[in-house]
Design a protein around this motif. Structure first.
Motif, PDB file in Angstrom:
ATOM      1  N   MET A   1       0.836  -1.191   0.000  1.00 10.53           N
ATOM      2  CA  MET A   1       0.000   0.000   0.000  1.00 10.53           C
ATOM      3  C   MET A   1       0.881   1.255   0.000  1.00 10.53           C
ATOM      4  N   VAL A   2       0.495   2.226  -0.802  1.00  6.84           N
ATOM      5  CA  VAL A   2       1.249   3.465  -0.916  1.00  6.84           C
ATOM      6  C   VAL A   2       1.164   4.257   0.388  1.00  6.84           C
ATOM      7  N   ASP A   3       2.339   4.709   0.869  1.00  6.60           N
ATOM      8  CA  ASP A   3       2.355   5.579   2.038  1.00  6.60           C
ATOM      9  C   ASP A   3       3.283   6.781   1.843  1.00  6.60           C
ATOM     10  N   THR A   4       3.852   6.892   0.628  1.00  2.00           N
ATOM     11  CA  THR A   4       4.777   7.973   0.311  1.00  2.00           C
ATOM     12  C   THR A   4       4.324   8.652  -0.975  1.00  2.00           C
ATOM     13  N   ILE A 101       5.213  13.015   2.780  1.00  2.00           N
ATOM     14  CA  ILE A 101       5.108  13.934   1.649  1.00  2.00           C
ATOM     15  C   ILE A 101       6.503  14.474   1.324  1.00  2.00           C
ATOM     16  N   GLY A 102       6.900  14.318   0.080  1.00  2.00           N
ATOM     17  CA  GLY A 102       8.179  14.842  -0.380  1.00  2.00           C
ATOM     18  C   GLY A 102       8.001  15.655  -1.640  1.00  2.00           C
ATOM     19  N   ILE A 103       9.028  16.427  -1.961  1.00  2.00           N
ATOM     20  CA  ILE A 103       9.064  17.186  -3.211  1.00  2.00           C
ATOM     21  C   ILE A 103      10.354  16.808  -3.923  1.00  2.00           C
ATOM     22  N   SER A 152       7.219  -0.040  -4.026  1.00  2.00           N
ATOM     23  CA  SER A 152       5.784  -0.374  -4.010  1.00  2.00           C
ATOM     24  C   SER A 152       4.972   0.571  -3.123  1.00  2.00           C
ATOM     25  N   LYS A 153       5.647   1.371  -2.313  1.00  2.00           N
ATOM     26  CA  LYS A 153       4.949   2.273  -1.400  1.00  2.00           C
ATOM     27  C   LYS A 153       4.970   3.732  -1.866  1.00  2.00           C
ATOM     28  N   VAL A 154       5.520   3.977  -3.077  1.00  2.00           N
ATOM     29  CA  VAL A 154       5.705   5.340  -3.580  1.00  2.00           C
ATOM     30  C   VAL A 154       4.780   5.628  -4.756  1.00  2.00           C
ATOM     31  N   PRO A 173       4.734   4.309  -9.905  1.00  2.00           N
ATOM     32  CA  PRO A 173       3.476   4.803 -10.478  1.00  2.00           C
ATOM     33  C   PRO A 173       3.399   6.325 -10.381  1.00  2.00           C
ATOM     34  N   MET A 174       2.701   6.913 -11.346  1.00  2.00           N
ATOM     35  CA  MET A 174       2.627   8.369 -11.388  1.00  2.00           C
ATOM     36  C   MET A 174       1.208   8.845 -11.635  1.00  2.00           C
ATOM     37  N   ILE A 175       0.893   9.952 -10.998  1.00  3.97           N
ATOM     38  CA  ILE A 175      -0.341  10.681 -11.277  1.00  3.97           C
ATOM     39  C   ILE A 175       0.078  11.933 -12.030  1.00  3.97           C
ATOM     40  N   TRP A 176      -0.496  12.127 -13.219  1.00 10.15           N
ATOM     41  CA  TRP A 176      -0.185  13.296 -14.032  1.00 10.15           C
ATOM     42  C   TRP A 176      -1.277  14.337 -13.827  1.00 10.15           C
ATOM     43  N   VAL A 177      -0.867  15.594 -13.551  1.00 14.15           N
ATOM     44  CA  VAL A 177      -1.837  16.674 -13.385  1.00 14.15           C
ATOM     45  C   VAL A 177      -1.937  17.480 -14.672  1.00 14.15           C
TER      46      VAL A 177
END
Length: 186
Positions: A1-4, A101-103, A152-154, A173-177
């Motif tokens: 499960m993603v946590d990052t 949360i990172g940048i 797997s958590k990112v 995996p990526m979410i594109w805005v």
């Protein structure tokens, strides 16, 4: 499960078009590259990195050397950078739910910190930065290794084609805005 959750900065967390254009134009005046107008941005967003270099009359091999200068000039116009509506609340909500949360950005840590402080965004645990426009995958990999986060958590949230390429190289995996600096070609 993603946590990052790792966010890109320019175009994802903030609308920095005015600062980017002003900083680039100041650099272009010194180097004889093509200046940008705000009205060029919509067209510019649709270009690949190679096409952007051609549009600016700037050879791709020079871009890595120009980036540190560019971000110093960008800093002069940092007051023009505005937070994307709802991002601060989203990041705070994610942090409250226990997400790290990172940048990750090619912008300088100083510029990023200045904007985060101005908007009182305290949900960011870490800022990873590199002036290497073409090495975002290496930076993402370094972040994952240094922070000891299983891939797997990112998940990464970004707005550029190079974000997609970097995530594919690292298998993140990526979410594109869609509101960011680049539009996806159909």
């Amino acid at each position: 499960m993603v946590d990052t959750i790792i966010f890109d900065f320019d175009g994802t967390i903030v609308d920095s078009k005015k600062a980017l254009v002003a900083g680039w134009n100041k650099l272009a005046q010194k180097t004889n590259y093509r200046e940008l107008k705000l009205s060029d941005i919509e067209k510019f967003r649709k270009l690949s990195i190679k096409e952007k270099g051609q549009f600016l009359r700037c050879p791709l091999y020079k871009i890595p050397f120009l980036m540190p200068k560019f971000y110093r000039l960008y800093q002069e116009f940092i007051h023009e950078v505005e937070i994307i509506d709802g991002i601060k609340e989203l990041m705070e909500n994610l942090k409250t739910k226990g997400y790290y949360i990172g940048i990750l950005s090619t912008n300088s840590p100083e510029n990023i910190s200045t904007v985060l402080e101005r908007y009182q965004i305290t949900s960011v645990s870490k800022i990873f930065s590199s002036t290497s426009v073409f090495g975002k995958d290496k930076l993402l990999k370094r972040l994952i290794m240094e922070e000891r986060i299983p891939i797997s958590k990112v998940i990464y949230i970004g707005d550029e084609e190079r974000d997609i390429i970097a995530c594919n190289k690292v298998n993140v995996p990526m979410i594109w805005v869609s509101w960011g600096d680049t539009t996806l070609k159909k």
